[in-house]
Design an enzyme around this catalytic site. Sequence first.
Site, PDB file in Angstrom:
ATOM      1  N   GLU A 163       1.153  -1.139  -0.275  1.00 21.94           N
ATOM      2  CA  GLU A 163      -0.173  -0.008  -0.122  1.00 21.94           C
ATOM      3  C   GLU A 163       0.856   1.300   0.287  1.00 21.94           C
ATOM      4  O   GLU A 163       0.796   2.431   0.902  1.00 21.94           O
ATOM      5  CB  GLU A 163      -0.803   0.148   0.755  1.00 21.94           C
ATOM      6  CG  GLU A 163      -2.045  -1.038   1.127  1.00 21.94           C
ATOM      7  CD  GLU A 163      -2.593  -1.295   2.645  1.00 21.94           C
ATOM      8  OE1 GLU A 163      -2.899  -0.400   3.759  1.00 21.94           O
ATOM      9  OE2 GLU A 163      -3.592  -2.256   2.733  1.00 21.94           O
ATOM     10  N   ASN A 205       1.766  -5.621  -3.278  1.00 24.61           N
ATOM     11  CA  ASN A 205       0.794  -5.674  -2.754  1.00 24.61           C
ATOM     12  C   ASN A 205       0.236  -4.626  -2.439  1.00 24.61           C
ATOM     13  O   ASN A 205       0.430  -3.700  -1.321  1.00 24.61           O
ATOM     14  CB  ASN A 205       0.504  -5.783  -1.583  1.00 24.61           C
ATOM     15  CG  ASN A 205      -0.715  -7.084  -1.157  1.00 24.61           C
ATOM     16  OD1 ASN A 205      -1.545  -7.720  -2.412  1.00 24.61           O
ATOM     17  ND2 ASN A 205      -1.024  -6.772  -0.245  1.00 24.61           N
ATOM     18  N   HIS A 241     -10.714  -5.227  -2.470  1.00 29.86           N
ATOM     19  CA  HIS A 241     -12.082  -5.863  -1.059  1.00 29.86           C
ATOM     20  C   HIS A 241     -12.440  -5.707  -1.911  1.00 29.86           C
ATOM     21  O   HIS A 241     -12.996  -3.764  -2.201  1.00 29.86           O
ATOM     22  CB  HIS A 241     -11.046  -5.035   0.476  1.00 29.86           C
ATOM     23  CG  HIS A 241     -10.404  -5.325   0.273  1.00 29.86           C
ATOM     24  ND1 HIS A 241     -10.596  -6.536   1.388  1.00 29.86           N
ATOM     25  CD2 HIS A 241      -8.531  -5.800   0.624  1.00 29.86           C
ATOM     26  CE1 HIS A 241      -9.277  -7.058   1.915  1.00 29.86           C
ATOM     27  NE2 HIS A 241      -8.096  -6.071   1.991  1.00 29.86           N
ATOM     28  N   GLU A 270      -6.222 -10.820  -1.134  1.00 33.87           N
ATOM     29  CA  GLU A 270      -7.382 -10.571  -0.225  1.00 33.87           C
ATOM     30  C   GLU A 270      -8.877 -10.049  -0.411  1.00 33.87           C
ATOM     31  O   GLU A 270      -9.245  -9.496   0.865  1.00 33.87           O
ATOM     32  CB  GLU A 270      -6.768  -9.311   0.971  1.00 33.87           C
ATOM     33  CG  GLU A 270      -5.391  -9.018   1.291  1.00 33.87           C
ATOM     34  CD  GLU A 270      -5.056  -7.682   1.727  1.00 33.87           C
ATOM     35  OE1 GLU A 270      -6.020  -7.445   2.374  1.00 33.87           O
ATOM     36  OE2 GLU A 270      -3.313  -7.274   1.862  1.00 33.87           O
ATOM     37  N   ASP A 272     -11.958  -9.867  -0.908  1.00 27.13           N
ATOM     38  CA  ASP A 272     -13.624 -10.213  -0.129  1.00 27.13           C
ATOM     39  C   ASP A 272     -14.512  -9.759  -0.433  1.00 27.13           C
ATOM     40  O   ASP A 272     -14.149  -8.466  -1.489  1.00 27.13           O
ATOM     41  CB  ASP A 272     -13.493 -10.375   1.860  1.00 27.13           C
ATOM     42  CG  ASP A 272     -13.085  -8.826   1.676  1.00 27.13           C
ATOM     43  OD1 ASP A 272     -12.360  -7.522   0.889  1.00 27.13           O
ATOM     44  OD2 ASP A 272     -12.350  -8.703   2.970  1.00 27.13           O
TER      45      ASP A 272
HETATM   46  O1  G3I Z   1      -5.571  -8.555  18.842  1.00 27.35           O
HETATM   47  C1  G3I Z   1      -6.321  -7.265  19.761  1.00 27.35           C
HETATM   48  C2  G3I Z   1      -6.861  -7.119  20.569  1.00 27.35           C
HETATM   49  O2  G3I Z   1      -6.087  -7.719  21.532  1.00 27.35           O
HETATM   50  C3  G3I Z   1      -7.860  -5.847  20.738  1.00 27.35           C
HETATM   51  O3  G3I Z   1      -8.624  -6.296  22.373  1.00 27.35           O
HETATM   52  C4  G3I Z   1      -8.532  -5.661  19.245  1.00 27.35           C
HETATM   53  C5  G3I Z   1      -8.703  -4.143  20.657  1.00 27.35           C
HETATM   54  O4  G3I Z   1      -8.862  -3.415  18.922  1.00 27.35           O
HETATM   55  O5  G3I Z   1      -7.737  -5.284  19.225  1.00 27.35           O
HETATM   56  C6  G3I Z   1      -6.431  -6.430  18.520  1.00 27.35           C
HETATM   57  O6  G3I Z   1      -5.645  -6.369  17.376  1.00 27.35           O
HETATM   58  C7  G3I Z   1      -6.483  -6.127  15.876  1.00 27.35           C
HETATM   59  C8  G3I Z   1      -6.154  -6.782  15.147  1.00 27.35           C
HETATM   60  O7  G3I Z   1      -6.635  -6.632  13.324  1.00 27.35           O
HETATM   61  C9  G3I Z   1      -6.570  -8.966  15.159  1.00 27.35           C
HETATM   62  O8  G3I Z   1      -7.947  -8.487  15.356  1.00 27.35           O
HETATM   63  C10 G3I Z   1      -6.067  -4.468  16.042  1.00 27.35           C
HETATM   64  O9  G3I Z   1      -6.891  -3.739  16.727  1.00 27.35           O
HETATM   65  C11 G3I Z   1      -6.963  -4.399  14.372  1.00 27.35           C
HETATM   66  O10 G3I Z   1      -6.003  -3.136  13.650  1.00 27.35           O
HETATM   67  C12 G3I Z   1      -6.165  -5.655  13.330  1.00 27.35           C
HETATM   68  O11 G3I Z   1      -6.749  -5.045  12.059  1.00 27.35           O
HETATM   69  C13 G3I Z   1      -6.157  -5.197  11.399  1.00 27.35           C
HETATM   70  C14 G3I Z   1      -5.960  -4.671  10.348  1.00 27.35           C
HETATM   71  O12 G3I Z   1      -5.583  -4.652   8.845  1.00 27.35           O
HETATM   72  C15 G3I Z   1      -5.107  -3.842  10.127  1.00 27.35           C
HETATM   73  O13 G3I Z   1      -4.327  -2.605   9.490  1.00 27.35           O
HETATM   74  C16 G3I Z   1      -7.330  -6.443  10.197  1.00 27.35           C
HETATM   75  O14 G3I Z   1      -7.307  -7.423  11.302  1.00 27.35           O
HETATM   76  C17 G3I Z   1      -7.056  -7.089   9.072  1.00 27.35           C
HETATM   77  O15 G3I Z   1      -7.479  -7.732   8.468  1.00 27.35           O
HETATM   78  C18 G3I Z   1      -6.303  -6.011   8.400  1.00 27.35           C
HETATM   79  O16 G3I Z   1      -5.941  -6.653   7.192  1.00 27.35           O
HETATM   80  C19 G3I Z   1      -5.485  -5.767   6.290  1.00 27.35           C
HETATM   81  C20 G3I Z   1      -4.200  -5.775   5.005  1.00 27.35           C
HETATM   82  O17 G3I Z   1      -3.104  -6.061   6.483  1.00 27.35           O
HETATM   83  C21 G3I Z   1      -3.723  -5.070   3.998  1.00 27.35           C
HETATM   84  N1  G3I Z   1      -4.735  -4.590   3.247  1.00 27.35           N
HETATM   85  C22 G3I Z   1      -6.322  -4.646   4.238  1.00 27.35           C
HETATM   86  C23 G3I Z   1      -6.847  -5.164   4.901  1.00 27.35           C
HETATM   87  C24 G3I Z   1      -8.033  -4.895   5.772  1.00 27.35           C
HETATM   88  O18 G3I Z   1      -7.719  -4.017   5.736  1.00 27.35           O
END
Ligand code: G3I
Length: 465
Positions: A163, A205, A241, A270, A272
């Site tokens: 990105e 990516n 996405h 990715e 969906d």
């Molecule tokens: O694990 C913690 C948890 O302990 C806490 O209580 C909670 C509170 O917010 O956060 C949890 O972590 C989160 C993590 O996902 C696991 O669920 C983060 O806050 C959250 O920011 C994170 O989001 C991820 C996101 O990337 C971050 O940018 C998504 O799961 C993930 O699917 C997403 O993936 C991205 C790709 O890497 C890049 N392209 C876009 C895609 C979708 O956004």
Amino acid sequence: MNRSPRRRVLAASLSATAAVLAAAGSVLLTAGSADAATTLGASAAATGRYFGTAVAAYKLSDSVYSTILDREFNMVTPENEMKWDATEPSQNSFSYSSADQIVSHAQSHNQRIRGHALAWHSQQPGWVSSLSGTALRNAMLNHVTQVATHYKGKIYSWDVVNEAFADGSSGARRSSNLQNTGNDWIEAAFRAARTADPAAKLCYNDYNTDGVNAKSTAVYNMVQDFKARGVPIDCVGFQSHINAQSPVPSDYQANLQRFANLGVDVQITELDIEGSGTAQANTYATVVNACLAVARCNGITVWGIRDSDSWRASGTPLLFDNSGNKKAAYTSTLNALNAVPPTGPTTGPTGPTNPTDPPPSSPTTPPAGAGCSATVTLNQWTGGFVATIRVTAGSSGLTGWTAGVALPGGAAITNTWNATASGSSGAVNFTNVSYNGSVAAGNYTEFGFQGTGVGPSGTPTCTAR
Ligand code: G3I
């Protein structure tokens, strides 16, 4: 030119004639369709591709989740566990336990791994925010080197940079702390990754690059420039996405194809698609068919398993419902994979390519009689190799097969996919796994392995079982 160890692409094959290539082409048309497979991974494998999913380490203990994962998918992407904040929480102190858990699960279930992501403006650990200039550039390069080295030999492809381009019509780089270290930060990251793990395909990516637009054209221009200057890049990931605000562009396939025409592989990384029912199912089929129609589209990864696993759970964008039941979108995806359109799978080597390499050659298929025949395509570099073996059924079709190769002294297999190896050195036999033993007459299936040292030469043996 600053480049990785020299790699040679060797094809232990008969001399190519137009007639044989035409015959091989007709095999490609039918591969996968005669013997409809019943899982996403097996159906994709029959077209020479993979079908993957994002995986969260903490969900592996959920048996509904892991049952679907291990039944349906043959590629995994750690959803968050390989990101900078997860792997280097304090500077130069690395933490791999969650990512290692996914890697070891994948390895023990015949799944390959897409590494995600080495350098990204988002999900950086807190300590990075106090750095800039040379200190930040060096910290980023150290991160790329350390993480790619830790997983050396275990990663099919890395999202080296994620990105890095801005949305909108500017075609500019995204402004970020990494961009502020100098415009060459992306190529520096790719060079560091190649040096650390020469076997992994190296991908750029991004999202909102799924059609021909200002952002994707800016990425296209960068890839073209990298190829012209010998910066190591092997693939481009299209996140895909999809929702009402961001529908599948009408030129989705054309966009994949224009990147492939630059000499890189393309991957849907990715996927969906928000929605439900027939409309969602049809959109999944459209995306799958676009990948199937592009020879260099290596495979498709969906961004989670059940709707409830999605980062956009309320949009119900995935292939399984919250209970793990197959949705209409699953069926349309499987059906699309099982009805390969008339372009056929990729025939190139599975490893990285470079503009100065000899062009990758596809093995031609020797006559197989009633049994089977096998050919090898070898991607060799100093110290290691990836071999792709094609097993072609003879006039009777196969219900099981064994292919044999002889490895030279000092060579050792480190990783095998789509087959089970009898050993790791010397004379090694590979037998089919559950989903690729049946090959209709004249069709083929492929498996591969990676190793250290020098790869096998000569024509592999093939025996019907
Ligand atoms: O694990 C913690 C948890 O302990 C806490 O209580 C909670 C509170 O917010 O956060 C949890 O972590 C989160 C993590 O996902 C696991 O669920 C983060 O806050 C959250 O920011 C994170 O989001 C991820 C996101 O990337 C971050 O940018 C998504 O799961 C993930 O699917 C997403 O993936 C991205 C790709 O890497 C890049 N392209 C876009 C895609 C979708 O956004």
